[in-house]
Structure formats: C-alpha cells, structure tokens
Design a protein around this motif. Structure first.
Motif, PDB file in Angstrom:
ATOM      1  N   ILE A  32       0.854  -1.188   0.000  1.00  0.00           N
ATOM      2  CA  ILE A  32       0.000   0.000   0.000  1.00  0.00           C
ATOM      3  C   ILE A  32       0.888   1.235   0.000  1.00  0.00           C
ATOM      4  CG2 ILE A  32      -1.616   1.361   1.356  1.00  0.00           C
ATOM      5  CD1 ILE A  32      -3.033  -1.057   2.173  1.00  0.00           C
ATOM      6  N   LYS A  33       0.710   2.085  -1.004  1.00  0.00           N
ATOM      7  CA  LYS A  33       1.546   3.276  -1.135  1.00  0.00           C
ATOM      8  C   LYS A  33       0.779   4.492  -0.617  1.00  0.00           C
ATOM      9  CE  LYS A  33       3.738   1.404  -5.280  1.00  0.00           C
ATOM     10  NZ  LYS A  33       3.964   1.595  -6.722  1.00  0.00           N
ATOM     11  N   SER A  34       1.509   5.395  -0.041  1.00  0.00           N
ATOM     12  CA  SER A  34       0.873   6.636   0.408  1.00  0.00           C
ATOM     13  C   SER A  34       0.874   7.621  -0.752  1.00  0.00           C
ATOM     14  CB  SER A  34       1.646   7.214   1.594  1.00  0.00           C
ATOM     15  OG  SER A  34       2.979   7.464   1.232  1.00  0.00           O
ATOM     16  N   HIS A  35      -0.273   8.199  -1.039  1.00  0.00           N
ATOM     17  CA  HIS A  35      -0.391   9.135  -2.143  1.00  0.00           C
ATOM     18  C   HIS A  35      -0.679  10.522  -1.591  1.00  0.00           C
ATOM     19  CE1 HIS A  35      -0.426   5.916  -5.101  1.00  0.00           C
ATOM     20  NE2 HIS A  35      -1.338   5.282  -4.374  1.00  0.00           N
ATOM     21  N   ASP A  36      -0.358  11.483  -2.387  1.00  0.00           N
ATOM     22  CA  ASP A  36      -0.691  12.857  -2.044  1.00  0.00           C
ATOM     23  C   ASP A  36      -2.203  12.962  -1.873  1.00  0.00           C
ATOM     24  OD1 ASP A  36      -1.301  15.640  -2.153  1.00  0.00           O
ATOM     25  OD2 ASP A  36       0.643  15.994  -3.116  1.00  0.00           O
ATOM     26  N   GLU A  37      -2.620  13.562  -0.774  1.00  0.00           N
ATOM     27  CA  GLU A  37      -4.048  13.680  -0.484  1.00  0.00           C
ATOM     28  C   GLU A  37      -4.783  14.382  -1.619  1.00  0.00           C
ATOM     29  OE1 GLU A  37      -5.924  12.583   2.039  1.00  0.00           O
ATOM     30  OE2 GLU A  37      -4.248  11.493   2.882  1.00  0.00           O
ATOM     31  N   ASP A  38      -4.114  15.318  -2.302  1.00  0.00           N
ATOM     32  CA  ASP A  38      -4.778  16.046  -3.378  1.00  0.00           C
ATOM     33  C   ASP A  38      -4.964  15.174  -4.618  1.00  0.00           C
ATOM     34  OD1 ASP A  38      -4.871  18.307  -1.795  1.00  0.00           O
ATOM     35  OD2 ASP A  38      -2.923  19.049  -2.496  1.00  0.00           O
ATOM     36  N   GLU A  39      -4.065  14.183  -4.815  1.00  0.00           N
ATOM     37  CA  GLU A  39      -4.147  13.317  -5.996  1.00  0.00           C
ATOM     38  C   GLU A  39      -5.100  12.156  -5.785  1.00  0.00           C
ATOM     39  OE1 GLU A  39      -0.321  11.933  -7.074  1.00  0.00           O
ATOM     40  OE2 GLU A  39       0.514  13.914  -7.437  1.00  0.00           O
ATOM     41  N   ALA A  40      -5.070  11.582  -4.599  1.00  0.00           N
ATOM     42  CA  ALA A  40      -5.852  10.380  -4.337  1.00  0.00           C
ATOM     43  C   ALA A  40      -7.337  10.713  -4.223  1.00  0.00           C
ATOM     44  CB  ALA A  40      -5.359   9.706  -3.066  1.00  0.00           C
ATOM     45  N   LEU A  41      -8.147   9.848  -4.833  1.00  0.00           N
ATOM     46  CA  LEU A  41      -9.598  10.026  -4.798  1.00  0.00           C
ATOM     47  C   LEU A  41     -10.210   9.061  -3.803  1.00  0.00           C
ATOM     48  CD1 LEU A  41     -10.341  10.274  -8.632  1.00  0.00           C
ATOM     49  CD2 LEU A  41      -9.993  12.148  -7.002  1.00  0.00           C
ATOM     50  N   SER A  42     -11.210   9.510  -3.090  1.00  0.00           N
ATOM     51  CA  SER A  42     -11.911   8.657  -2.135  1.00  0.00           C
ATOM     52  C   SER A  42     -12.771   7.648  -2.890  1.00  0.00           C
ATOM     53  CB  SER A  42     -12.793   9.504  -1.219  1.00  0.00           C
ATOM     54  OG  SER A  42     -13.627   8.668  -0.448  1.00  0.00           O
TER      55      SER A  42
END
Length: 573
Positions: free
Chosen positions: A183-193
C-alpha cells in the motif's frame, strides 16, 4: 504390440472424426444480431447482454447432456479481446467438455461476424460449471471424439482442480508480507476517495427475469452486476469505461421470482491503466434477512481518442473494509498476471524457467500438466524406430521437435506411477541422470529437483536443470497417471560456473492401466536434443537400452520399495 495398435486405432478414429466434421451431441449454437437496444452509448454490445446470451447457451448445452434441469454454479475468468458493434452478429457455441459426479464443465466460445465484409474474429472464451438439479442423476461420461475434444476433456480435470483451491491461493497471497507492504501513500490532493464510486441498486425479480425453473436467470444477475460495476467505474474517471476482464463468478445460492435483488459496487483499487470494481448481489423476500447470491470483480479501462488506455488516478481506501478490499484487489491482480503470463498464452509463448514462488505455484503446476496432456494428445506422431516392443515416435511442427517413447509394462499402473514419480531414483535406470536431488517438496503433488546430466561432448561441462515435477492420479477410469516435468527458476539455486544451466520445455510420463503401456514424452530444447538426435536419425538405439532398463527397474522394485514414499502417494490415491 497390442497397446500400440490400440493407440493407433484410436488416433485414426480421431482423425476420421475431425475430417468428417463431427459435432458433439451436447453442442448448442446461438446467433444474435446486435440491435440498438442491446448496445451501450458507444454503439457496442453491452457485456451484460452478452453474458446473458452466453449463460443461456451454456445452460442449454448442459441440460442436453444431463437430460434434466441444470443451474449455473460458476463461470471462470473471462478476458474480452474485442468489442461488438450494432449490426454485427454474435455467434456463441457451447458444449460439455467433461462431466464429473453431479457437475460438468461447459466450454463457451464467442465470435463476431461482420455481415458486410464477411470477417470473423474471436471475442472471448469461457468455461462454466453447471450442476444437475436432480440429486438422483448420475451424469453420463463425455466420450471425446476429436483431437480438440480429447484435449479439452483432459484439461477440464486440471481446471476443476484450480477452481477448488482458488480460495486457498487468495489466502496465501493475503498473508504474504510483501503484498502487505505494497500500500503506497499518495498525495491527499491526488488520491480520490472510493466512497464517491459506491453504487447501490435494487431490482425486483419478475417472471421475464426467470428461467424455465422459476429461478432468477444467472445471466440476468450477471447483467445487473455488470451494470452497477460500470456506473461505479464511471464515477471514478468521469468517463465511459470499457470492461476488459471478469474474475470468476461463483453463485452461492438461488434467487426466485418475487425476490428483491440488492446490487452493490465500489472501486476497490486502481492500477496504472486499469481499475478493479467489486460487485456483490444479495437477495431478500419480505422481512427475511439478506442472502448472499454472488460476488464478482471486474477490470475496466478508460480509452482515449486513439483507443489507448488512459492513466487513472490513485485512490484513497477507506479504513478497515476499504483497506481489506484494496489488499484483496492487489492479490487478484497478481493472480491475473500469473494466469496471463503462465496459462493464457500459447504453450510456445510460455517463457522457459519461469521464476517459481508460492504465489504462482498453482499456475505453474497447471501449465506443467496441461502442456504434457496437450503433447500426448497430438495425433500426427510418426514411427521413427522400433525394437523389441520399445517404439520411438517423433512429430515436428512450428519449429519444434517432440518425441515419444512407448513400451509395455508388466506391473500395475499405480505401482509404476509411484516408482517413476520418485525422480531421486531415476539415475538407477537412466544413464543421462548423473544426480537428481530433491530441493523442495511443494505439496503432495509437486516437487522441485535439481538434475545433473553429463556433457554430450567429450570434456565439456556437465549440465544441470531445475525441474518442477507435477504428478496426477487418474480423475476417472480410463484416464492415465501423469508425471509432468518442466524447467523453473529457483532463486535459491541460480546458475553456477560449475554447470551449464539447461532447460526442459515439456516432458514426462503417461501411464495407462487398461493398455498396460507407458509413454515418455519430451518437447526438445537445444540442451535436450543432442541426447536423442542420433536415435532419431537412426544411427543409434540408446533410447532402447534406457527404457529397457526402466522396465527392468520397475520389475525389480515391484516388491522392494521405498515404503515411506509409497505410503504418501497411496494416501493420495
């Protein structure tokens, strides 16, 4: 030789059937012209509609063979190679490949026809499992009458074995620490819920949705599931997605007219150019609790103007359940890649020495056994030489030379299977085996060995091979015992300076109880060919002395045995 003449007669009959365009008694065909009501926004046939037609055709084939009502138990993975447009014709053919006790495998082929150009192309292939509804019915066995039917009949047992252990494969992958760290951590602005992709829809099951047994038609349930999955995928990408693959459908229970079917879908994970959508179907009637009917996992792509897959944004899984779905999607992707890499491609395209690990073992074992069965099913073998009931056959096609050595046995087939399964003793009868060391016992049916063979040239390096040995007892009476061999790469045993690392494409034994015959097969690689080339050219008969020694080895060990090894195999039989 009685077994040889019997074998030749069977092959001759198969060739006659092929030439006479034999039609399987269970075969059912359906042709449908695609009209706008069958199509999506792009003017392409809806996959949900296609699934309905496929399930209907397969069910009719199963019922023709069983002689009684049948229900869909599962549908294996489907990969859609092409889309179908309005005005084109869908041709579906289904036939029973093999019957077991109360279930049967139905093979389904879908092709498309353009009425204006006359072109035909394949759309997909699938394998469905149907179960007879009457418990007092003993399904009659399928008798293969053509070469292709013989191949599918033989491979159906291997596919059934994979279905039965599919759950265990998933669990092993989920327990894999490497996967857990992925599981990779993504930028909150890039990742979609993923919550924005959640879909829930209810359908009332009416008489037009039911089959002739008043149960909800399995194909209709699949179509509804595809519909909500497409909506979920569209919400993520704000575009119209294309369905590329469906993981196995497994029906857990029936649904009837009057039921309310609740369909739920959500995007589980996104990869570089694709996304997985999970779909669940549950039913209820009145005040009763929800019943789980089916779950499926669908892979979508979004295509650009040139028909190329678009990159997809990363997602942010919700805590707990979202994380679980995310992890399971990674495991299923690994399984899909293994299947595509090892199973789905043609045998000539399978890479040699595929790296072995616990996650792809099941598919390597399947490929190992199925490759040998397909080699054994070839019907164009030519007799190269024969000496005292030991015959050497060859077949050359697609720049590949294969050979078969056939001889009679004088001990029970089960005993021969036990003795020949133990490769660590092969040096006792095969002069080409200097050493055969067991490296890993994978399970009761699969072992990995290191084999050392002498050089064919004087003063040359010894060769070594890392071989996966997969064995199978008969599934039904009349089936052979099978011992299949192929090269794999084992990270703990890389090539060394001491040996030249050789590779085996496909080799092994089939042992028949009825005809009392043993056949050894080998699809030669450059490292194997020198050992047999003089025999094929008629300049030597070393194969004769080796397999005479094999026959004597079996006779000498009919009573004196490795008791521990024998007991283990007998437990499996």
């Amino acid at each position: 030789m009685a077994s040889e003449s019997h074998h030749k007669e069977n092959l001759h009959n198969l060739q006659l059937e092929d030439e006479g365009q034999h039609r399987n008694p269970s075969e059912v065909k359906m042709s449908q012209i695609v009209v706008p009501c069958h199509a999506n926004h792009c003017g392409e046939l809806s996959i949900g509609q296609l699934l309905k037609w496929m399930d209907c055709t397969a069910c009719l084939s199963a019922e023709r063979h069983a002689g009684c009502p049948c229900v869909t138990a599962s549908l294996d993975d489907i990969y859609f190679e092409h889309t179908i447009g309005v005005g084109q014709v869908v041709n579906i053919k289904a036939k029973v490949n093999r019957a077991f006790n109360s279930s049967m495998e139905v093979g389904i082929e879908v092709s498309c026809e353009d009425l204006y150009s006359g072109r035909h192309w394949r759309v997909c292939q699938a394998f469905a499992t149907f179960v007879a509804k009457r418990t007092d019915v003993q399904l009659k066995q399928v008798v293969p009458c053509t070469h292709q039917e013989q191949v599918e009949h033989s491979l159906a047992a291997e596919r059934r074995r994979m279905r039965l252990i599919h759950h265990n494969i998933m669990q092993d992958l989920l327990n894999n620490k490497t996967l857990q760290r992925s599981i990779k951590s993504h930028d909150e602005d890039e990742a979609l819920s993923t919550e924005r992709t959640r879909v829930e829809s209810v359908e009332l099951v009416l008489p037009p949705h039911a089959n002739h047994q008043v149960n909800t038609f399995g194909g209709q349930i699949m179509a509804w599931m595809e519909n909500v999955a497409t909506i979920a995928a569209s919400r993520l990408c704000n575009a119209h997605p294309t369905l590329r693959a469906i993981d196995m459908f497994h029906f857990r229970g029936p649904s009837q007219v009057g039921d309310r079917l609740v369909l739920k879908a959500i995007v589980n994970n996104t990869f570089k150019n694709s996304m997985e959508v999970g779909v669940c179907a549950e039913a209820y009637h009145g005040d009763e609790p929800l019943r789980h009917i089916n779950s499926a996992f669908m892979t979508f792509e979004v295509l650009d103007e040139k028909g190329r897959p678009r990159p997809l944004p990363p997602i942010k899984p919700e805590p707990q359940e979202g994380q679980r779905r995310y992890q399971e999607a990674l495991a299923r992707k690994k399984i899909r890649l293994d299947r595509k890499y090892i199973i789905s491609c043609k045998q000539t395209e399978v890479p040699l020495s595929v790296p072995w690990d616990t996650s792809n073992q099941v598919y390597l074992s399947y490929n190992n056994v199925s490759a040998l069965k397909m080699l054994a099913a070839k019907n164009n073998w030519d007799l190269s030489s024969k000496k005292n009931k030991v015959s050497l056959y060859t077949v050359e096609e697609s720049q590949s030379l294969c050979f078969r050595v056939e001889f009679e046995m004088e001990i029970p087939a089960q005993r021969a299977f036990i003795l020949l399964s133990d490769l660590s003793r092969r040096h006792e009868w095969d002069q080409h085996y200097t050493l055969c060391k067991l490296l890993l016992r994978v399970d009761e049916d699969d072992f990995i060995y290191q084999v050392v063979t002498p050089s064919v040239s004087k003063g040359g390096k010894y060769q070594d091979f890392i071989l996966l040995a997969s064995r199978r007892p008969p599934c039904d009476s009349g089936d052979p015992y099978v011992i299949a061999l192929r090269s794999v790469a084992l990270p703990s045993h890389p090539p060394t300076e001491e040996f030249h690392r050789g590779e085996v494409v496909c080799a092994g034994f089939t042992i028949y109880e009825v005809s009392k015959s043993i056949c050894y097969y080998n699809q030669t690689s450059p490292e194997v060919l020198p050992y047999i080339s003089t025999d094929i050219a008629g300049l030597s008969s070393s194969f004769y002395s080796i397999f005479c020694a094999c026959r004597q080895y079996l006779l000498d060990n009919i009573i004196t045995r490795n008791k521990l090894f024998s007991v283990r195999i007998l437990k499996r039989l």
